[in-house]
Motif scaffolding. Sequence first.
Motif, short mmCIF file in Angstrom:
data_model
loop_
_atom_site.label_atom_id
_atom_site.label_comp_id
_atom_site.label_asym_id
_atom_site.label_seq_id
_atom_site.Cartn_x
_atom_site.Cartn_y
_atom_site.Cartn_z
N UNK A 235 0.99 -1.14 0.00
CA UNK A 235 -0.18 0.13 -0.06
C UNK A 235 1.12 1.34 -0.02
N UNK A 236 2.27 1.19 0.39
CA UNK A 236 3.08 2.22 0.19
C UNK A 236 3.85 2.71 1.58
N UNK A 237 3.59 1.66 2.54
CA UNK A 237 4.22 1.99 3.72
C UNK A 237 5.62 1.91 3.81
N UNK A 238 6.58 2.91 4.22
CA UNK A 238 7.94 2.91 4.37
C UNK A 238 8.73 1.88 5.20
N UNK A 239 7.77 1.08 5.78
CA UNK A 239 8.64 0.03 6.58
C UNK A 239 7.76 -0.45 7.71
N UNK A 240 8.27 -1.42 8.55
CA UNK A 240 7.59 -1.84 9.54
C UNK A 240 8.21 -2.23 10.76
N UNK A 241 7.77 -2.12 12.01
CA UNK A 241 8.34 -2.69 13.01
C UNK A 241 7.70 -3.27 13.84
N UNK A 242 8.21 -4.51 14.93
CA UNK A 242 7.16 -5.04 15.76
C UNK A 242 7.18 -4.24 16.95
N UNK A 243 6.01 -4.50 17.33
CA UNK A 243 5.52 -3.52 18.55
C UNK A 243 6.28 -3.59 19.95
N UNK A 244 7.19 -4.79 20.04
CA UNK A 244 7.77 -5.19 21.08
C UNK A 244 9.38 -4.67 20.78
N UNK A 245 9.52 -3.87 19.99
CA UNK A 245 10.85 -3.44 19.51
C UNK A 245 11.39 -2.74 20.76
N UNK A 246 12.59 -2.74 20.69
CA UNK A 246 13.36 -1.83 21.81
C UNK A 246 13.06 -0.23 21.58
N UNK A 247 13.03 0.78 22.47
CA UNK A 247 12.66 1.97 22.41
C UNK A 247 13.69 2.64 21.51
N UNK A 248 14.94 2.24 21.43
CA UNK A 248 16.04 2.61 20.83
C UNK A 248 15.73 2.28 19.35
N UNK A 249 15.25 1.10 19.23
CA UNK A 249 15.04 0.67 17.59
C UNK A 249 13.72 1.42 17.16
N UNK A 250 12.79 1.64 17.90
CA UNK A 250 11.68 2.44 17.19
C UNK A 250 12.33 4.14 16.95
N UNK A 251 12.98 4.54 17.59
CA UNK A 251 13.39 5.84 17.62
C UNK A 251 14.16 5.99 16.29
N UNK A 252 15.18 4.85 16.37
CA UNK A 252 15.93 4.94 15.12
C UNK A 252 15.18 4.65 13.67
#
Length: 228
Positions: free
Chosen positions: A96-113
């Motif tokens: 649909x055009x999303x630029x990527x995805x992360x799992x919800x249990x990613x570490x805070x620094x992973x989400x910020x990055x």
Amino acid sequence: MTTVLIADDQPLQRMGFRMLLESQDDMTLVGEAGGGAEAVRLIDQLHPDVVLMDVRMPGLDGIEATRRVVAAGSRTRVLILTTFDLDEYAYAALRAGASGFLVKDALPEELLSGIRAVASGDAVVAPSLTRRLLDAYAHRLPTSNNAAGDEPAQPEENHPGISLLTDREREILTVIGQGWTNTEIAARLHLAESTVKTHVGRVLAKTGSRDRVQAVILAYEARLVRPS
């Protein structure tokens, strides 16, 4: 300063994201949405750099919301938040055009990055993880109309964008689809990493791919790469 919008139907989840974003000097939370329709409306009003988009929301889900945001030509980039092992809609969201995805249990620094990467125009999903995702949903990809039914699918030479590529650019697209990073491409093809970046940029431009994730999807759809 990166502006961020949160779209999630779980108040506690939004609160956690809000607290994390507010702890950063280079990020500003501009709004929150409890559903896809509200997210689309707020994106149109607030024009955030990045939206953290949940997939499963009541009413308009995150996939359709992403599709509408992209179709509207918004500069906002969508970062899908999902549970990779359970969420069968992740592939559709990337389509649909999303630029990527992360799992919800990613570490805070992973989400910020991830937010920073998406805001800068990069893709969040690691190439190896993208490969796993597409392998898992390879049955959604086009198949050849082979009469015998047992011959391997051949690459689609006339697939949109593919015919514009030089032989080297086609090779680069193929190895992107195989999950190679720029560093790996440079080492294995004996190229300078700056040259690889130039090739990757040309591949994205010629194929009309928003980012590296979309290029990987194209490589699969054009059957330059087969699921493992």
